[in-house]
Structure formats: C-alpha cells, structure tokens
Write a protein that holds these residues in place. Structure first.
Motif, PDB file in Angstrom:
ATOM      1  N   SER A   9     -12.165  -8.843 -34.799  1.00  0.00           N
ATOM      2  CA  SER A   9     -12.556  -8.092 -35.254  1.00  0.00           C
ATOM      3  C   SER A   9     -11.526  -6.968 -35.592  1.00  0.00           C
ATOM      4  O   SER A   9     -11.083  -6.358 -34.399  1.00  0.00           O
ATOM      5  CB  SER A   9     -14.090  -7.075 -35.327  1.00  0.00           C
ATOM      6  OG  SER A   9     -14.024  -6.699 -33.960  1.00  0.00           O
ATOM      7  N   ALA A  10     -11.900  -6.633 -37.094  1.00  0.00           N
ATOM      8  CA  ALA A  10     -10.449  -4.924 -37.122  1.00  0.00           C
ATOM      9  C   ALA A  10     -10.625  -3.698 -35.836  1.00  0.00           C
ATOM     10  O   ALA A  10      -9.850  -3.493 -35.328  1.00  0.00           O
ATOM     11  CB  ALA A  10     -10.741  -4.418 -38.461  1.00  0.00           C
ATOM     12  N   LEU A  11     -12.561  -3.615 -35.821  1.00  0.00           N
ATOM     13  CA  LEU A  11     -12.200  -2.656 -35.097  1.00  0.00           C
ATOM     14  C   LEU A  11     -11.429  -2.713 -33.203  1.00  0.00           C
ATOM     15  O   LEU A  11     -11.348  -2.283 -32.815  1.00  0.00           O
ATOM     16  CB  LEU A  11     -13.981  -2.036 -35.296  1.00  0.00           C
ATOM     17  CG  LEU A  11     -14.246  -1.283 -33.537  1.00  0.00           C
ATOM     18  CD1 LEU A  11     -13.073   0.228 -33.395  1.00  0.00           C
ATOM     19  CD2 LEU A  11     -15.749  -0.432 -33.822  1.00  0.00           C
ATOM     20  N   ALA A  12     -12.383  -4.841 -33.188  1.00  0.00           N
ATOM     21  CA  ALA A  12     -11.661  -4.881 -31.457  1.00  0.00           C
ATOM     22  C   ALA A  12     -10.543  -5.009 -31.290  1.00  0.00           C
ATOM     23  O   ALA A  12      -9.745  -3.898 -30.581  1.00  0.00           O
ATOM     24  CB  ALA A  12     -12.456  -5.798 -31.079  1.00  0.00           C
ATOM     25  N   MET A  13      -9.558  -5.568 -32.413  1.00  0.00           N
ATOM     26  CA  MET A  13      -8.500  -5.159 -32.374  1.00  0.00           C
ATOM     27  C   MET A  13      -7.633  -4.337 -32.342  1.00  0.00           C
ATOM     28  O   MET A  13      -6.473  -3.782 -31.721  1.00  0.00           O
ATOM     29  CB  MET A  13      -7.663  -5.998 -34.031  1.00  0.00           C
ATOM     30  CG  MET A  13      -8.211  -8.157 -33.442  1.00  0.00           C
ATOM     31  SD  MET A  13      -7.505  -8.620 -32.371  1.00  0.00           S
ATOM     32  CE  MET A  13      -5.927  -9.123 -33.467  1.00  0.00           C
ATOM     33  N   SER A  14      -7.810  -2.910 -33.100  1.00  0.00           N
ATOM     34  CA  SER A  14      -7.803  -1.821 -32.991  1.00  0.00           C
ATOM     35  C   SER A  14      -7.752  -1.458 -31.837  1.00  0.00           C
ATOM     36  O   SER A  14      -6.959  -0.983 -31.216  1.00  0.00           O
ATOM     37  CB  SER A  14      -8.578  -0.813 -34.461  1.00  0.00           C
ATOM     38  OG  SER A  14      -8.011   0.275 -33.677  1.00  0.00           O
ATOM     39  N   GLN A  15      -9.033  -1.744 -31.040  1.00  0.00           N
ATOM     40  CA  GLN A  15      -9.289  -0.345 -29.886  1.00  0.00           C
ATOM     41  C   GLN A  15      -8.349  -1.350 -28.776  1.00  0.00           C
ATOM     42  O   GLN A  15      -8.016  -0.693 -27.816  1.00  0.00           O
ATOM     43  CB  GLN A  15     -10.840  -0.694 -29.714  1.00  0.00           C
ATOM     44  CG  GLN A  15     -11.079  -1.278 -29.260  1.00  0.00           C
ATOM     45  CD  GLN A  15     -13.017  -1.379 -29.913  1.00  0.00           C
ATOM     46  OE1 GLN A  15     -14.173   0.162 -30.360  1.00  0.00           O
ATOM     47  NE2 GLN A  15     -14.104  -2.106 -28.270  1.00  0.00           N
ATOM     48  N   THR A  16      -8.711  -2.626 -28.771  1.00  0.00           N
ATOM     49  CA  THR A  16      -7.474  -2.824 -27.426  1.00  0.00           C
ATOM     50  C   THR A  16      -6.284  -2.540 -27.712  1.00  0.00           C
ATOM     51  O   THR A  16      -5.353  -2.890 -26.425  1.00  0.00           O
ATOM     52  CB  THR A  16      -8.178  -4.830 -27.935  1.00  0.00           C
ATOM     53  OG1 THR A  16      -9.683  -4.612 -28.060  1.00  0.00           O
ATOM     54  CG2 THR A  16      -6.970  -5.649 -26.731  1.00  0.00           C
ATOM     55  N   GLY A  17      -5.505  -3.218 -28.948  1.00  0.00           N
ATOM     56  CA  GLY A  17      -4.276  -2.402 -28.984  1.00  0.00           C
ATOM     57  C   GLY A  17      -3.913  -1.543 -28.579  1.00  0.00           C
ATOM     58  O   GLY A  17      -2.601  -0.851 -28.356  1.00  0.00           O
ATOM     59  N   THR A  18      -4.646  -0.818 -28.926  1.00  0.00           N
ATOM     60  CA  THR A  18      -4.314   0.703 -28.676  1.00  0.00           C
ATOM     61  C   THR A  18      -4.359   0.754 -26.641  1.00  0.00           C
ATOM     62  O   THR A  18      -3.836   1.278 -26.086  1.00  0.00           O
ATOM     63  CB  THR A  18      -5.771   2.166 -28.455  1.00  0.00           C
ATOM     64  OG1 THR A  18      -5.488   1.877 -29.927  1.00  0.00           O
ATOM     65  CG2 THR A  18      -5.323   3.468 -28.055  1.00  0.00           C
ATOM     66  N   VAL A  19      -5.591  -0.032 -25.959  1.00  0.00           N
ATOM     67  CA  VAL A  19      -5.355  -0.145 -24.449  1.00  0.00           C
ATOM     68  C   VAL A  19      -4.775  -1.008 -24.303  1.00  0.00           C
ATOM     69  O   VAL A  19      -3.495  -1.044 -23.104  1.00  0.00           O
ATOM     70  CB  VAL A  19      -7.004  -0.797 -24.323  1.00  0.00           C
ATOM     71  CG1 VAL A  19      -6.505  -1.243 -23.567  1.00  0.00           C
ATOM     72  CG2 VAL A  19      -7.880  -0.355 -24.408  1.00  0.00           C
ATOM     73  N   ALA A  20      -3.734  -1.473 -24.899  1.00  0.00           N
ATOM     74  CA  ALA A  20      -2.764  -2.968 -24.849  1.00  0.00           C
ATOM     75  C   ALA A  20      -1.567  -2.028 -24.757  1.00  0.00           C
ATOM     76  O   ALA A  20      -0.521  -1.762 -23.811  1.00  0.00           O
ATOM     77  CB  ALA A  20      -1.851  -3.386 -25.914  1.00  0.00           C
ATOM     78  N   GLU A  21      -1.460  -0.766 -25.567  1.00  0.00           N
ATOM     79  CA  GLU A  21       0.022  -0.479 -26.256  1.00  0.00           C
ATOM     80  C   GLU A  21       0.178   0.427 -24.319  1.00  0.00           C
ATOM     81  O   GLU A  21       0.949   0.915 -23.777  1.00  0.00           O
ATOM     82  CB  GLU A  21       0.114   0.485 -27.144  1.00  0.00           C
ATOM     83  CG  GLU A  21       0.770   0.243 -27.949  1.00  0.00           C
ATOM     84  CD  GLU A  21       0.080   0.848 -29.699  1.00  0.00           C
ATOM     85  OE1 GLU A  21       0.043   2.348 -29.449  1.00  0.00           O
ATOM     86  OE2 GLU A  21      -0.012   0.311 -30.929  1.00  0.00           O
TER      87      GLU A  21
END
Length: 308
Positions: A9-21
C-alpha cells in the motif's frame, strides 16, 4: 543489500521507505523494498470479521522466516501482542502523532456534523467512540487505503471518515484533516503512530547494530505499556480499547479505556510510576491499569478476558 519486507500500500511503502533510508544511513549498506501481499490487503471483509489481529502481519512474517527478506516493517497497532516464534521486534523508531483525525466535508467537526451524517471507519474502537460522542450519527464500515477512504468523502458518499493522523502525515495528506481527536477524551489504538521493525531471532550483527541506532527508547517504553494492557486483557488489536502512555520528568503515565461496542458505556483507568523505581516499568504500570479495568467491569462491557 538489506532486503526490507513491506505491504504494497502507499502508506506502507511510504513508512517503510523512511525506515529504509534510516537503515541505509546507519549501516552504510543499500536497501531494497520487498513487497508482500497480506490477507488484509486482498480480503474485502471488515477487519473485525477477519479477526483483526495479524491480518496484515502473517504474510510479512512468513516472508521473513523463509528468507525472502532480512527485516520487515509493521504499523505497530496492527501487530499481535504475542511474540512470533523465531522472530523478535528489534527496533521501534520515534513515534509519529498518535491521535485520530476527522476528515470531513466542508470543514465540519464532530460537533458540527449534522444529525444523521454518515461517518466511515473500519475500527470497532472508533465506532464505539463515535457512537459515544454522537449517537445520532450513522457509522459506516469501510475498507480501503487512505485515498480510497478520503475519496468517499469528496464524492459525497460519506460526510466524514476517521483516520490515523500518523498515516495522513506520512502520506502528506494533513490538508484533509478538519479536526484532531484529543487523546484525553479519545484515546487511540495501543501503539498507534509507531512502527515496529521485526527480524529473525538471531539477525546479522551489523543489521542489529543499524536497527539499534534508530530505536527510540521513550517510544518503545510507551508503546510497550499500551500493548501490555491488550495482552493482559487478552484483547486483539481490533478490540474497542484505547490506550496512551507518555514519559514526563521520569514518570511513566498510562491511561486506557474499554468501550462497549455500541458506545453506550466505558471504563477508564490511569496510573503512573517512576521509571527508575521498577525493573520493568511498562509491565508494572500496565498490570495496574488492566487490573483496575477488570475490577471496574471491563469484561462485562467488551470482549476481553484475562486476569491481571
């Protein structure tokens, strides 16, 4: 390469992307997002009928256990309180806004919504809170991602929806908020606004060090206390229970509220203790709160069990 499992989902991808960074910066290694489809993403049934707890977590955990990824990121409020065999929550980053938010047409608030207004939510807790605050409203069960839910308001199908402020923040959609629900009168889901990083029980030492660098101890303490109330009460993440904890000047404050599903009644308990005085402060304050909730009749008004 560190492979990070996430819902698509867009939300999951956004929050996981922040963690990934953050993980990339802490480890000096590149990261890759691995998209996982969960039962909660494919089923159109209500979350309460699916059982709530774990519908978004099981497939992610399976992907972690079978080696498709090295770590996974959950919205903590969707994570069952019971540990998964072979896995451990290795990190909890700093929490985002824990409040719920009303997103209504024409700038309306909970008090100014007209009688009979249609308000959408998929959360039994929010249903109970809405009915307690405004029994004249028509509460509609909804599913779908944030944009889908907001679209039901802009299309006129609904007058308002209630969503987590954290998700709206992460998606850059705070413009849709017409009112924030204060945590004192409207406690949100245990762990709401926080993320959980889960790994196999014996992760790569360098990965473990990187995750430790983004772990936020105050957030971990607060959400542990909130979720421990759920565990003691044997209540799932879809139960009509709100809880919120904060640490202030060395004191851990925890308040929790159990609602009747129709909003007709509720019981509340609040306790505090000095963190330095207890080896497991989150567990201790949660036990005090849960014990009082049960003594006040929580088991009679909502589907909870357990003994403190």
């Amino acid at each position: 390469m560190i492979r990070i499992g996430t819902r698509a989902s867009a939300l999951a991808m956004s929050q996981t992307g922040t963690v990934a960074e953050s993980i990339a910066a802490a480890s000096g290694q590149p990261t890759e997002l691995v998209e996982i489809t969960t039962e909660g993403d494919t089923s159109r049934q209500s979350l309460s009928s699916l059982g709530g707890t774990g519908v978004f977590a099981t497939a992610l955990r399976e992907a972690l256990l079978d080696g498709r990824c090295d770590m996974i990121v959950h919205s903590l409020k969707d994570l069952p309180t019971a540990d998964a065999p072979g896995l451990v929550v290795t990190g909890i980053p700093r929490r985002e806004d824990a409040r719920d938010a009303l997103c209504a047409r024409d700038g309306l608030t909970l008090d100014t919504l007209p009688p009979g207004a249609r308000v959408g939510t998929g959360s039994p807790r929010r249903v109970a809170q809405l009915k307690a605050r405004r029994p004249d409203l028509e509460v509609v069960d909804i599913r779908g991602n944030v944009d889908t839910r907001l679209g039901k308001v802009s299309s006129g199908e609904l007058d308002a929806v209630v969503l987590a402020a954290a998700g709206l923040t992460r998606l850059g959609r705070l413009d849709a908020v017409t009112e924030y629900c204060g945590l004192d009168g409207w406690p949100s889901a245990p762990g709401q606004g926080a993320l959980a990083i889960e790994t196999r029980a014996n992760p790569d030492p360098e990965l473990k060090k990187a995750i430790a660098r983004i772990d936020h101890a105050p957030t971990r303490l607060n959400v542990t206390a909130e979720r421990e109330v759920l565990r003691i009460l044997e209540a799932g993440c879809a139960a009509p229970i709100g809880a919120h904890a904060i640490v202030d000047d060395g004191l851990l404050f925890l308040s929790a509220r159990v609602y009747h599903p129709d909003g007709s009644s509720h019981v509340t308990s609040s306790h505090a203790l000095y963190v330095a005085d207890h080896p497991k402060p989150a567990d201790t304050v949660a036990a005090n709160v849960a014990s009082e909730l049960l003594s006040l009749g929580a088991a009679d008004i909502a589907p909870v069990g357990g003994a403190a």
